[in-house]
Each structure stands twice: as structure tokens, then as C-alpha cells.
Scaffold this active site. Structure first.
Site, PDB file in Angstrom:
ATOM      1  CE  LYS A  15      -1.807   2.744   2.885  1.00  0.00           C
ATOM      2  NZ  LYS A  15      -1.738   4.030   2.163  1.00  0.00           N
TER       3      LYS A  15
ATOM      4  CD  GLU B  80      12.930   3.892   8.098  1.00  0.00           C
ATOM      5  OE1 GLU B  80      12.758   4.857   8.892  1.00  0.00           O
ATOM      6  OE2 GLU B  80      13.016   4.012   6.870  1.00  0.00           O
TER       7      GLU B  80
ATOM      8  CB  CYS C 277      12.903   8.571   8.616  1.00  0.00           C
ATOM      9  SG  CYS C 277      11.791   8.011   7.368  1.00  0.00           S
TER      10      CYS C 277
ATOM     11  CD  GLU D  44      10.251  12.223  11.932  1.00  0.00           C
ATOM     12  OE1 GLU D  44       9.192  11.662  12.287  1.00  0.00           O
ATOM     13  OE2 GLU D  44      11.111  11.688  11.226  1.00  0.00           O
TER      14      GLU D  44
HETATM   15  P1  ADP Z   1       3.665  10.166   7.542  1.00  0.00           P
HETATM   16  O1  ADP Z   1       3.611  11.036   8.755  1.00  0.00           O
HETATM   17  O2  ADP Z   1       5.011   9.865   7.038  1.00  0.00           O
HETATM   18  O3  ADP Z   1       2.626  10.492   6.521  1.00  0.00           O
HETATM   19  P2  ADP Z   1       2.041   7.960   8.308  1.00  0.00           P
HETATM   20  O4  ADP Z   1       2.474   7.004   9.344  1.00  0.00           O
HETATM   21  O5  ADP Z   1       0.836   8.796   8.564  1.00  0.00           O
HETATM   22  O6  ADP Z   1       3.343   8.766   8.072  1.00  0.00           O
HETATM   23  O7  ADP Z   1       1.838   7.238   6.901  1.00  0.00           O
HETATM   24  C1  ADP Z   1       2.671   6.234   6.413  1.00  0.00           C
HETATM   25  C2  ADP Z   1       1.827   5.182   5.736  1.00  0.00           C
HETATM   26  O8  ADP Z   1       0.975   4.566   6.699  1.00  0.00           O
HETATM   27  C3  ADP Z   1       0.901   5.726   4.661  1.00  0.00           C
HETATM   28  O9  ADP Z   1       0.849   4.783   3.602  1.00  0.00           O
HETATM   29  C4  ADP Z   1      -0.422   5.821   5.379  1.00  0.00           C
HETATM   30  O10 ADP Z   1      -1.540   5.741   4.521  1.00  0.00           O
HETATM   31  C5  ADP Z   1      -0.376   4.602   6.273  1.00  0.00           C
HETATM   32  N1  ADP Z   1      -1.223   4.651   7.456  1.00  0.00           N
HETATM   33  C6  ADP Z   1      -1.729   5.746   8.090  1.00  0.00           C
HETATM   34  N2  ADP Z   1      -2.477   5.369   9.160  1.00  0.00           N
HETATM   35  C7  ADP Z   1      -2.435   4.007   9.223  1.00  0.00           C
HETATM   36  C8  ADP Z   1      -2.971   3.010  10.119  1.00  0.00           C
HETATM   37  N3  ADP Z   1      -3.692   3.342  11.165  1.00  0.00           N
HETATM   38  N4  ADP Z   1      -2.677   1.708   9.869  1.00  0.00           N
HETATM   39  C9  ADP Z   1      -1.904   1.365   8.820  1.00  0.00           C
HETATM   40  N5  ADP Z   1      -1.390   2.240   7.944  1.00  0.00           N
HETATM   41  C10 ADP Z   1      -1.633   3.552   8.135  1.00  0.00           C
END
Ligand code: ADP
Length: 497
Positions: A201, A275, A309, A406
Site C-alpha cells: 500500500k 522503520e 526520517c 520530528e
Molecule cells: P507520515 O507522517 O510519514 O505520513 P504515516 O504514518 O501517517 O506517516 O503514513 C505512512 C503510511 O501509513 C501511509 O501509507 C499511510 O496511509 C499509512 N497509514 C496511516 N495510518 C495508518 C494506520 N492506522 N494503519 C496502517 N497504515 C496507516
């Protein structure tokens, strides 16, 4: 003549002959890119409409224009993808020899190289990063990752000292928006090399290069179902992580979401690698080659708009050279070119999304409220799109939010130290531990620091260098497991015997 006086004279000249710093625009053309107006889900080797019947727009953050519509996968769509991956695992992929798997992975790498230019342009359009980075870093490193892992596919017993490495099964992989294609490569290549199948995804703001990768999978005739790509936002990611049919979750993203995934997986059979975030210290000693260090600091935090990161977002500088380092840093920042990501001269492109820009503004406001001194050069920022000027904060306390949290933007917090041990204590005073940098003329000092810094990667007299052969990952709340190198193979293998 002191360094400072010489710089002042150079600046005078720059002001007089200001145009000497201005490059004529050199815009990468987009003619050879043919995006589809709408992308479906990639399941079982075919494009398929989402059961959700929903689509969302992915935009160009430099212009705010819609690039394409992308399907939003719901739980049922995720389940279809997992079923496809399971069937491909049981019927095809696990039965292939490592040598045969390697052939497919090599084909992916070569196809990626052939389409390198197109991928670089789309990465820049969808994510906002400068074309010189997507062209010289993201795409070549992604291809290198496939090449490297193709090499391992038939040699796994050497990776584990003669022990047998069995695949885990179906891997659910969730990736962020800062290195969309590269993160897809980091996840897919080792999974396939070790004999697993994948449901990936991509992040909701940057799905396009992963979908172009799906086109490559079709072209090279990767068996259907070996890699499936489901687009969507957090709910799609959560559905994937929670699906009982997957054997492993690999996640790169924020620490908050990583923790949520870890909680959701507690007690299940699923393996997990994470990560997560970072707040890297870039430590500059008085004996360091200062000009080189300044380049490294700039690269460490302004590279990819600070959307990294492992960005060097805390500068720890030895007190005796604080003023000269800050002065030289400001001089260098004045010459950074901020703007159109498609211009080959651009150093700092667009912030990935409006939401991220909002977060950066919030953190910068917090830094000012807490009494740190904010400085930025004057940049001619485009009127449309999401842009933020490269910024530094001096006079910050360790307790300030800008020194602890961050920011994920082009914002650097400068702190000082007097002794190596004080630098270590300050550098390690964080919940994170992804990376760190050390700048010194003394090899022994680099080793002393590297042994004591709590970080998965420590760069010495350089920063933000990546290689497929080198394991990457975090200490403390920056994550679990390693990606890349021989160590990264363990994340996708059950080692027996
Ligand atoms: P960033 O702050 O780097 O956007 P996120 O952790 O919000 O980081 O997003 C990283 C990935 O995790 C994206 O593909 C996002 O759609 C997905 N994501 C966000 N929320 C969830 C969740 N609750 N469970 C699994 N994946 C998620």
C-alpha cells in the site's frame, strides 16, 4: 584574512553581481510521461475497479493541480489482494527456484532503468521533490535495490551461514510519501528474493510510481498475484495490517502509526518490521573541515525538503566554532535555489502536502514561542503550491519541541556542546535512534562517537548516503529490524536448520 572577512567580501560581490547566482531555468519536459486519468487497483496481475467504488485525487504539490484519480481500496479489496497473493505464493512463487525468482527481479531492475526518466519525472510531479534528486537518487537506488536482491535470491543459504531460509508467506507492506518508489523497492525486492508474495500500500499522496511499477510487473510477466498494489489512505493500511491472511507486516512511516500497528499485531503470528521517525544529530567538532561539514549539514536537512526520517535535523556544534559554522551555513543557505521541482537547478522543492506544510508551520511557531531565534534567507517562493523556506533555529534549549520532535521539513535546530561526551549525551537524549553524523578530522574520534551514539546508521564526514548493501534501521523508538544488506533478508525469512 579571516574566514568571516573573506565571506563578507564574497557576499558583497554576490550582492553587486546578484545575477551571478541566478541560473536560467532548465525545466525537465513532461512530454514523455503519459499518466492515465484514473488508476484502478492492481490485484492478481490485472487492473481492477475497487469494490468501494471510491476514488481520490493525487495532486502535484508544486502546482496544486490534479495529476490523476486513484482507487480507494476498502477491506473487501484488501481481502481480494491478500487472496491473490496467497494463491500466487502457494501455487507459483514458493515453488520457483531462487534462480528463477532472480530472473524476474533482474527484469524488474532493468525495466526500471529503461524507464528511469519517466519514473523520475512522475516522482517529482507527485511528490514535489527536485528532479535532480529523483533522477540521481530515488530511481537509480530503487533499480540498484532490485539488482542487489536479484543477486541474493539463489544464494540465501550463504546469507545465513549454510542454514536454510524459508519464506514467510504473504507480506503486507505499507510505505510513506517521502521516497515513494525507493520505499516500494526496499520492501518488494527483499520480499520477492526470499520467496514471499506481496500486497503493497503506497502513501495516499504519492501512489503514482508504485502504480507505474505495477505496469512494469505486467510487462515483464511477473506471475499474477506475486505483487499486488492497493491504494488508499490510513484505513486501507489498517485493513491490510489487520488482515488475518498475511504473515508479515513491513511498515515505514510515523512512530505514532507504527505503534498502532504494533498494538494491532500483538499476540498474532505476524512478523513485524518498523522503520519510523528520527531526530538525528549531526555532530560537528571544531577540528572538522568546516566547509565540507556545512555542505553535509545542508544535505542532511534540506535534501528532499527535510522529508527524510534520518534527516540531520539537530545540529550539534562544538561551542568554539558555533559562530563560524552558523555564519557559513547562512551564507550557503542564501545560495539555495528553492522552487519549481521540475527545474534541474532546484535544490529544495515543494512540501509534499498541505497537511505537512501545516505541521511545519506549527512546529516553527512553537520554536519561536519557546524563545529560539529563527533565521531564513529570502527566497522568491512560487505563489502556488506548498513551499517552505529552509530555516534554522539558534539559541534553542534541548527541551524545546523543535529540538525533540520530528518536524519532517527543511528546519534545522542548532545546539552546542563542549566535549565529546557532552555531544554523545545530547545526541542520545531523544526517543529516536535512526541516524547520526559526525564531522571531525580525527578517525579515532569518529569511532569513539560511532560506538556510543544510539543510532542505526552513523555517517562520518558525510550524510544521507544509502546503499542497497548496507542495512538501515533504527534504535529505540525509530523501529524494529533492518532493511537492506544481508541483515535485511532476515526480515523476510524463517531461518531453520
Ligand atoms: P507520515 O507522517 O510519514 O505520513 P504515516 O504514518 O501517517 O506517516 O503514513 C505512512 C503510511 O501509513 C501511509 O501509507 C499511510 O496511509 C499509512 N497509514 C496511516 N495510518 C495508518 C494506520 N492506522 N494503519 C496502517 N497504515 C496507516
Amino acid at each position: 584574512m579571516s574566514d568571516i572577512t573573506r565571506r563578507e567580501q564574497t557576499n558583497e560581490l554576490a550582492l553587486q553581481f546578484g545575477n551571478a547566482w541566478n541560473y536560467a531555468p532548465s525545466r525537465e519536459g513532461t512530454e514523455q510521461v503519459s499518466l492515465k486519468p484514473r488508476y484502478e487497483l492492481f490485484i492478481d496481475g490485472a487492473w481492477t475497479a475497487p469494490k468501494s467504488n471510491r476514488y481520490f485525487a493525487t495532486i502535484n504539490p508544486a502546482t496544486e493541480e490534479t495529476l490523476a484519480e486513484v482507487a480507494e481500496a476498502n477491506e473487501e479489496d484488501v481481502a481480494r489482494a491478500v487472496t491473490g497473493a496467497r494463491a500466487a505464493y502457494d501455487n507459483v512463487w514458493r515453488k520457483l527456484s531462487g534462480k528463477e525468482r532472480a530472473k524476474y527481479i533482474y527484469r524488474i531492475a532493468r525495466a526500471l532503468q529503461e524507464k528511469a526518466r519517466e519514473f523520475a519525472i512522475v516522482e517529482t510531479l507527485d511528490g514535489g521533490k527536485p528532479i535532480k534528486e529523483s533522477r540521481d537518487i530515488d530511481v537509480p537506488l530503487a533499480a540498484a535495490h532490485f539488482f542487489y536482491h536479484a543477486g541474493w535470491a539463489d544464494k540465501l543459504h550463504y546469507a545465513f551461514q549454510g542454514r536454510e531460509a524459508r519464506p514467510l508467506g504473504v507480506a503486507g507492506q505499507i510505505i510513506p510519501w517521502n521516497f515513494p518508489l525507493l520505499m516500494a523497492a526496499w520492501k518488494i525486492a527483499p520480499a520477492l528474493a526470499c520467496g514471499n508474495t506481496v500486497v503493497l500500500k503506497p502513501a495516499e499522496t504519492t501512489p503514482l510510481t508504485a502504480l507505474m511499477l505495477a505496469q512494469i510487473f505486467q510487462e515483464i510477466e511477473l506471475p499474477p498475484g506475486v505483487v499486488n498494489i492497493v491504494t488508499g489512505a490510513g484505513a486501507t493500511g489498517a485493513a491490510l495490517a489487520a488482515h488475518p491472511g498475511i504473515d508479515k507486516v513491513a511498515f515505514t512511516g510515523s512512530t505514532a502509526v507504527g505503534k498502532r500497528i504494533q498494538q494491532a499485531l500483538a499476540g498474532s503470528k505476524k512478523r513485524l518490521t518498523l522503520e519510523l521517525g528520527g531526530k538525528a544529530a549531526n555532530v560537528v567538532f571544531a577540528d572538522a573541515p568546516i566547509d565540507q561539514a556545512v555542505e553535509g549539514i545542508v544535505n542532511g536537512i534540506f535534501f528532499n525538503q527535510g522529508h527524510v526520517c534520518c534527516a540531520g535535523s539537530r545540529l550539534l556544534v562544538e561551542e568554539s566554532v558555533h559562530d563560524i559554522v552558523v555564519r557559513k551555513l547562512q551564507d550557503r543557505m542564501r545560495t539555495l535555489r528553492v522552487g519549481d521541482p521540475l527545474d534541474k537547478n532546484t535544490d529544495v522543492g515543494a512540501i509534499n502536502s498541505k497537511m505537512q506544510l501545516g505541521k511545519i508551520h506549527e512546529m516553527v511557531a512553537a520554536g519561536e514561542e519557546e524563545g529560539a531565534t529563527r533565521w531564513s534567507a529570502t527566497y522568491d517562493l512560487p505563489s502556488k503550491g506548498f513551499f517552505f523556506p529552509p530555516t534554522i533555529f539558534t539559541g534553542a534549549a534541548q527541551s524545546c519541541r523543535i529540538a525533540r520532535e520530528e518536524i519532517f521539513g527543511p528546519v534545522l535546530t542548532v545546539l552546542t556542546f563542549r566535549t565529546p561526551d557532552e555531544a554523545i549525551e545530547k545526541a542520545n537524549n531523544t526517543m529516536y535512534g535512526l541516524s547520526a553524523g559526525v564531522w571531525t578530522d580525527k578517525g579515532s574520534k569518529s569511532f569513539y562517537m560511532a560506538q556510543r551514539l544510539e543510532a542505526g546508521v552513523v555517517w562520518a564526514n558525510t550524510f544521507n548516503k544509502f546503499d542497497a548493501t548496507s542495512p538501515f534501521g533504527g534504535f529505540k523508538e525509530s523501529g524494529l529490524g533492518r532493511e537492506g544488506g544481508r541483515q535485511g533478508l532476515a526480515a523476510y525469512s524463517e531461518v531453520v536448520g
